[in-house]
Design an enzyme around this catalytic site. Structure first.
Site, short mmCIF file in Angstrom:
data_model
loop_
_atom_site.label_atom_id
_atom_site.label_comp_id
_atom_site.label_asym_id
_atom_site.label_seq_id
_atom_site.Cartn_x
_atom_site.Cartn_y
_atom_site.Cartn_z
N MET A 134 0.85 -1.20 0.00
CA MET A 134 0.00 0.00 0.00
C MET A 134 0.88 1.24 0.00
SD MET A 134 -2.98 -1.03 2.69
CE MET A 134 -1.97 -1.89 3.87
N VAL A 135 0.81 1.99 -1.10
CA VAL A 135 1.58 3.22 -1.21
C VAL A 135 1.26 4.13 -0.02
CG1 VAL A 135 1.75 5.37 -2.54
CG2 VAL A 135 1.83 3.18 -3.71
N CYS A 190 -2.09 -2.12 -10.48
CA CYS A 190 -2.50 -0.73 -10.21
C CYS A 190 -3.35 -0.20 -11.37
CB CYS A 190 -1.27 0.15 -10.00
SG CYS A 190 -1.76 1.83 -9.59
N LYS A 222 1.52 -9.61 -8.67
CA LYS A 222 0.18 -9.30 -8.15
C LYS A 222 -0.64 -8.79 -9.32
CE LYS A 222 -2.13 -6.55 -4.59
NZ LYS A 222 -2.52 -5.25 -5.16
N HIS A 279 -5.95 -10.27 -7.31
CA HIS A 279 -6.98 -9.34 -6.84
C HIS A 279 -8.19 -9.58 -7.74
CE1 HIS A 279 -8.26 -4.89 -6.12
NE2 HIS A 279 -9.14 -5.75 -5.69
N GLU A 287 -7.62 -2.59 2.57
CA GLU A 287 -8.55 -1.69 3.29
C GLU A 287 -8.98 -2.29 4.63
OE1 GLU A 287 -9.92 1.34 2.31
OE2 GLU A 287 -10.05 1.37 0.13
#
Ligand SMILES: Cc1cc2nc3c(=O)[nH]c(=O)nc-3n(C[C@H](O)[C@H](O)[C@H](O)COP(=O)(O)O)c2cc1C
Length: 475
Positions: free
Chosen positions: A24-25, A108, A147, A175, A233
């Site tokens: 997570m950036v 992304c 990913k 994802h 999240e």
């Protein structure tokens, strides 16, 4: 010793990790990783690092990896974005001694990734991806992992995963959302896609998406057969998710702040973490939102946390005495709990999903949720009002829906007005566009010139010369 591969790598180097904190950036920094590990995370990813910057900038390497080395922070996977095999491998060679594997970000979906040509925007470039993974697999002393996001079609997703496996990828995080499923359009992740990939490859797979509590972790592993699950999240809202606990928000905030004192990070990261951790309680104690946005030091943040703790403890005693929270405010707002992002309203489906980003942002605003950009702006300008209900409502351009010029004679925005005024050789004083006036002046000047000179051939200064004159008026 030969490099461990696939399942052996997962079970021996990664200790058979099932509970994984996502890259997570600005948010999976060392302090947060250590907090998450204390509460059940078994493997963490660094935030995404830019391979090219990592190669050329020694400070970037120091700040983002070399100064973050800590024995408790293993196993660790370093993630890069890259679109060039040589650059990816050069960056990975500089990072491999500080981690257990190198991950390539192919998920992304943001505009910045589109512009930089990386992340999910490489999804269709299988030849390039093959070359990147092959070279990394050949040159690195640690395994290379990927990913990915899914394609809408399950069979294409499966072929994609198999292609990466064949090129040398040793572990795959899937994802279960497509690259279009982002922001208010995120929706739910497809575990069906993840399950199909799991069945089709012989390397370990992590599932990502829809993981908000320990029950989700267990259900996901059972439904899809994956080796582990990754949370982003869910972890940010409850870093104790993998323990199956929901502690008081101030407790985890205190613990995190203690870790940050030992392993400092930018205050903006700390604030962003606390905004997420306190999401529900800040709906009740809204003044503290401003306090948190204003403070300039870690100790200032700790003081706001103390204040929040006192207020929550008062709320707890009142609720024990039977008082209910008013105005639909949440019960138990003081415990770490998942946050479910509101999706676009049902109406948008009826419109065939063809709504503009602006319309979606407005919708999100009306649900009292600030977009990430607005949250960042709010941090920079704590005194400015970002409350969508207080925002002036702009009348819309009749043609494109952007705000129209207040004094536009056509009820259009500047862009549409300019096109129309040019086409019709008209004026719009509201937008400062004077095509008609300039045309008249130009014609008058031409007329005067021709009267001064010898008689001119018929047609000069007549409508036949119009485009040329308009063109010069525009220039
Ligand atoms: C604040 C934030 C930063 C993120 N940064 C990255 C990143 O650096 N690399 C990456 O692959 N994904 C990144 N993601 C995406 C997550 O890793 C994850 O794939 C996504 O949030 C879906 O997981 P979730 O449903 O558990 O949130 C980020 C997500 C968030 C919320």
């Amino acid at each position: 010793m030969p490099k461990l591969q696939g399942f052996e790598f997962w079970s021996r180097t990664l200790g058979g990790a099932r509970h994984v904190v996502a890259p997570m950036v600005d948010q999976s920094e060392l302090a947060w990783r250590l907090l998450s590990r204390r509460h059940g995370a078994q493997l963490c990813y660094t935030p995404m690092l830019h391979a090219q910057v990592f190669v050329r900038d020694a400070n970037y390497r120091k700040e983002n990896l070399y100064c973050e080395v800590c024995p408790e922070d293993r196993p660790l996977i370093v993630q890069f974005c890259a679109n060039d095999p040589e650059v990816f491998v050069q960056a990975a060679l500089l990072a491999q001694d500080y981690c257990d594997a190198i991950d390539l970000n192919l998920g992304c979906p943001q505009m910045i990734a589109k512009r930089g040509h990386y992340g999910a925007f490489l999804q269709e470039e299988w030849d390039l991806l093959q070359r990147m993974i092959l070279l990394a697999h050949e040159k690195l002393s640690v395994p290379v992992t990927c990913k990915i996001r899914v394609f809408p079609e399950i069979d294409k997703t499966v072929k994609y995963a198999q292609m990466l496996e064949k090129a040398g990828c040793q572990l795959l995080t899937v994802h279960g959302r497509t690259k279009e499923q982002k922001g208010p359009l995120s929706g739910t992740a497809s575990w069906e896609h993840i399950k199909a990939v799991r069945k089709a490859v012989a390397i370990p797979v992590f599932a990502n998406g829809n993981i908000q509590c320990l029950r989700d972790v267990e259900r996901c592993i059972q439904d899809t057969g994956v080796q582990g699950v990754m949370s982003a999240e869910g972890n940010l809202h409850n870093p104790a998710l993998f323990e199956g606990r929901s502690p008081a928000v101030w407790e985890l905030a205190e613990e995190y702040l203690d870790i940050v004192r030992q392993h400092p990070c930018p205050l903006s990261y700390v604030r962003a973490h606390l905004f997420k951790l306190w999401h529900h309680t800040l709906q009740v104690h809204q003044e503290l939102r401003e306090e948190l946005a204003k403070v300039k030091t870690l100790e200032g943040v700790a003081a706001v946390n103390q204040e929040l703790k006192l207020r929550c403890q008062e709320d707890i005693s009142r609720q024990k005495e039977g008082e209910k929270p008013s105005g639909g405010l949440p019960f138990f707002h003081w415990i770490c709990q998942p946050y479910f992002r509101p999706g676009p309203r049902e109406g948008s489906k009826e419109n065939g999903g063809a709504r503009s980003k602006r319309a979606l942002e407005e919708e999100e605003g009306s649900a009292d949720v600030l977009s990430k950009n607005k949250q960042k702006k709010q941090l920079r300008n704590p005194h400015k009002t970002f409350d969508p209900s207080l925002k002036p409502k702009y009348a819309k351009c009749d043609q494109c829906g952007n705000p129209k010029g207040n004094r536009c004679v056509f009820n259009l925005c500047r862009g549409c007005c300019k096109k129309r005024a040019f086409r019709e050789a008209a004026d719009c004083p509201g937008h400062g566009l004077l095509f008609k006036t300039k045309l008249e002046k130009s014609l008058a000047w031409k007329g005067a010139q021709s009267r001064l000179q010898e008689p001119q051939p018929a047609g000069s200064g007549e409508p036949g010369g119009f485009p040329e004159v308009v063109g010069s008026a525009l220039a």
